[in-house]
Enzyme design. Sequence first.
Site, PDB file in Angstrom:
ATOM      1  N   THR A 181      12.391   1.916   6.994  1.00 57.35           N
ATOM      2  CA  THR A 181      12.876   0.663   7.562  1.00 57.35           C
ATOM      3  C   THR A 181      13.447  -0.218   6.463  1.00 57.35           C
ATOM      4  OG1 THR A 181      11.150   0.832   9.247  1.00 57.35           O
ATOM      5  CG2 THR A 181      12.238  -1.294   8.997  1.00 57.35           C
ATOM      6  N   ALA A 228       0.827  -1.207   0.000  1.00 57.16           N
ATOM      7  CA  ALA A 228       0.000   0.000   0.000  1.00 57.16           C
ATOM      8  C   ALA A 228       0.857   1.251   0.000  1.00 57.16           C
ATOM      9  CB  ALA A 228      -0.923  -0.011   1.217  1.00 57.16           C
ATOM     10  N   ASP A 229       2.009   1.213   0.682  1.00 55.80           N
ATOM     11  CA  ASP A 229       2.877   2.383   0.726  1.00 55.80           C
ATOM     12  C   ASP A 229       3.449   2.697  -0.654  1.00 55.80           C
ATOM     13  OD1 ASP A 229       4.300  -0.024   0.857  1.00 55.80           O
ATOM     14  OD2 ASP A 229       5.964   0.856   1.972  1.00 55.80           O
TER      15      ASP A 229
END
Length: 255
Positions: free
Chosen positions: A132, A108-109
Amino acid sequence: MLLALDMGNTNITIGVFDDKKLIMESRLSTDYTKMQDQYAIELISICRLNGVNPADIDGAIFSSVVPPLESTIKYAVKKMTGITPIAVGPGIKTGINIRIDNPAQLGADLLVGAVAAADKYPLPCIIWDLGTATTVSVVDENNVFLGGAIIPGVNTAIESLSSRTSLLPRIRMEAPAHAIGKNTIESMQSGAVLGTASTIDGMCERYENELGGKATIIATGGLGRDIIPHCKYDIVYDEHLLLDGLRIIYEKNRS
């Protein structure tokens, strides 16, 4: 007002828009141990601390790469605002044509970043998200999401080095004076900052070769400020890219 939440592996980025203007941005730690009401209380407190009345929020959307927390955040947002938030995922309108082997597997990002980049910048474009994990997405001149790459995040790699080797310390994320490090810390900083910048440059060159021409290159994510100044390519740093993408997707799906 619109509440937009981007749930990452380390942080949850919180944004509040008044129309198209971002009037508030903050962050929460991603914590699997927190209960639904705890997240609701923290979201309410953060909004009030930043001068936003939760009662004025009449829309909400979130994206997530942390499936175990999605129902928790949904509940917290509904408890806070009375609204069930839109979740970015399969079936949602984005305006992006996804051409990867399994579109349902697209994070989704990555989708949210691609939507914002395609709306704000000339196509084709290459989008770097340095968090991350370091992720890369490529959107061609026809607004088609072609794919990209996933690379270990800079902090993730440094933490792995420090925890798995007895003599390598934790370091500050800053570039050394020279690429050739004169001591352990400088050598680690050279690898982390300049090595990552070189990776970005090298991958951008490969992507432009495959695209057959120049692309707009955009970077976002917390580590972007430290890395991008050391790249040879001209790269736009857009701190709020994912929040803007959430707003754009919400506007496409608000009905």
